[in-house]
Design a protein around this motif. Structure first.
Motif, PDB file in Angstrom:
ATOM      1  N   SER A  32     -15.948  20.315  33.913  1.00 36.81           N
ATOM      2  CA  SER A  32     -17.394  20.230  33.705  1.00 36.81           C
ATOM      3  C   SER A  32     -18.074  21.561  34.024  1.00 36.81           C
ATOM      4  N   VAL A  84     -21.820  17.784  30.309  1.00 36.86           N
ATOM      5  CA  VAL A  84     -22.539  16.594  30.758  1.00 36.86           C
ATOM      6  C   VAL A  84     -21.598  15.388  30.818  1.00 36.86           C
ATOM      7  N   ILE A  85     -20.817  15.189  29.783  1.00 36.68           N
ATOM      8  CA  ILE A  85     -19.897  14.047  29.753  1.00 36.68           C
ATOM      9  C   ILE A  85     -18.875  14.141  30.885  1.00 36.68           C
ATOM     10  N   GLY A 100     -19.046  15.889  33.606  1.00 36.68           N
ATOM     11  CA  GLY A 100     -19.708  15.830  34.908  1.00 36.68           C
ATOM     12  C   GLY A 100     -19.939  14.396  35.361  1.00 36.68           C
ATOM     13  N   HIS A 101     -20.380  13.551  34.431  1.00 40.14           N
ATOM     14  CA  HIS A 101     -20.585  12.146  34.783  1.00 40.14           C
ATOM     15  C   HIS A 101     -19.258  11.452  35.079  1.00 40.14           C
ATOM     16  N   ILE A 102     -18.234  11.756  34.296  1.00 39.49           N
ATOM     17  CA  ILE A 102     -16.909  11.173  34.553  1.00 39.49           C
ATOM     18  C   ILE A 102     -16.393  11.609  35.923  1.00 39.49           C
ATOM     19  N   ARG A 134     -18.134  12.610  38.585  1.00 43.15           N
ATOM     20  CA  ARG A 134     -18.887  11.999  39.685  1.00 43.15           C
ATOM     21  C   ARG A 134     -18.462  10.560  39.902  1.00 43.15           C
ATOM     22  N   GLY A 135     -18.190   9.833  38.806  1.00 43.54           N
ATOM     23  CA  GLY A 135     -17.708   8.468  38.941  1.00 43.54           C
ATOM     24  C   GLY A 135     -16.333   8.419  39.589  1.00 43.54           C
ATOM     25  N   ASP A 161     -17.538  17.359  44.011  1.00 46.68           N
ATOM     26  CA  ASP A 161     -18.827  16.814  43.592  1.00 46.68           C
ATOM     27  C   ASP A 161     -19.828  17.925  43.280  1.00 46.68           C
ATOM     28  N   VAL A 217     -21.824  18.443  39.762  1.00 43.81           N
ATOM     29  CA  VAL A 217     -23.287  18.535  39.684  1.00 43.81           C
ATOM     30  C   VAL A 217     -23.708  19.843  39.023  1.00 43.81           C
ATOM     31  N   LEU A 243     -23.229  19.458  35.374  1.00 41.39           N
ATOM     32  CA  LEU A 243     -24.289  18.606  34.832  1.00 41.39           C
ATOM     33  C   LEU A 243     -25.598  19.380  34.675  1.00 41.39           C
ATOM     34  N   TYR A 252     -27.330  19.978  31.104  1.00 36.10           N
ATOM     35  CA  TYR A 252     -28.630  19.379  30.806  1.00 36.10           C
ATOM     36  C   TYR A 252     -29.708  20.430  30.556  1.00 36.10           C
TER      37      TYR A 252
END
Length: 97
Positions: free
Chosen positions: A15, A35-36, A38-40, A42-43, A56, A60, A63, A67
């Motif tokens: 990310s 973005v994709i 980064g969300h994966i 963080r989850g 983390d 971020v 992300l 963004y």
């Protein structure tokens, strides 16, 4: 003795890399991937046992870079569309006058 090995999330690293590449080499594709991923990431970090997966901050950062790049791209596209509409309106107004 139980030793806890902390590993860094590979998706968080990816990310961040794509977030930087969005500004350097891959404008929209890099931002979308940042973005994709980064969300994966963080989850993945949240679902892992506490302290076992790190990265983390990199997720971020990816992300944020993604963004911000997408927001600026949308702003530029909207600005170009507005200028184009005004140019077309002026062109047709010239013929109608």
């Amino acid at each position: 003795m139980n030793t806890l090995y902390v590993r860094t999330s590979g998706t968080a690293i990816a990310s961040l890399i794509f977030g930087v590449l969005a500004w350097v080499a891959l404008p929209l594709l890099g931002a979308i991937l940042a973005v994709i991923l980064g969300h994966i990431a963080r989850g993945e970090i949240r679902r892992a046992p506490p302290g076992s997966v790190d990265g983390d901050g990199m997720a971020v950062a990816g992300l944020v870079l993604g963004y911000v790049h997408l927001a600026l791209a949308a702003l530029v596209i909207a600005l170009i569309a507005m200028v184009g509409m005004f140019a077309i309106a002026a062109w047709f107004g010239h013929f109608l006058a």
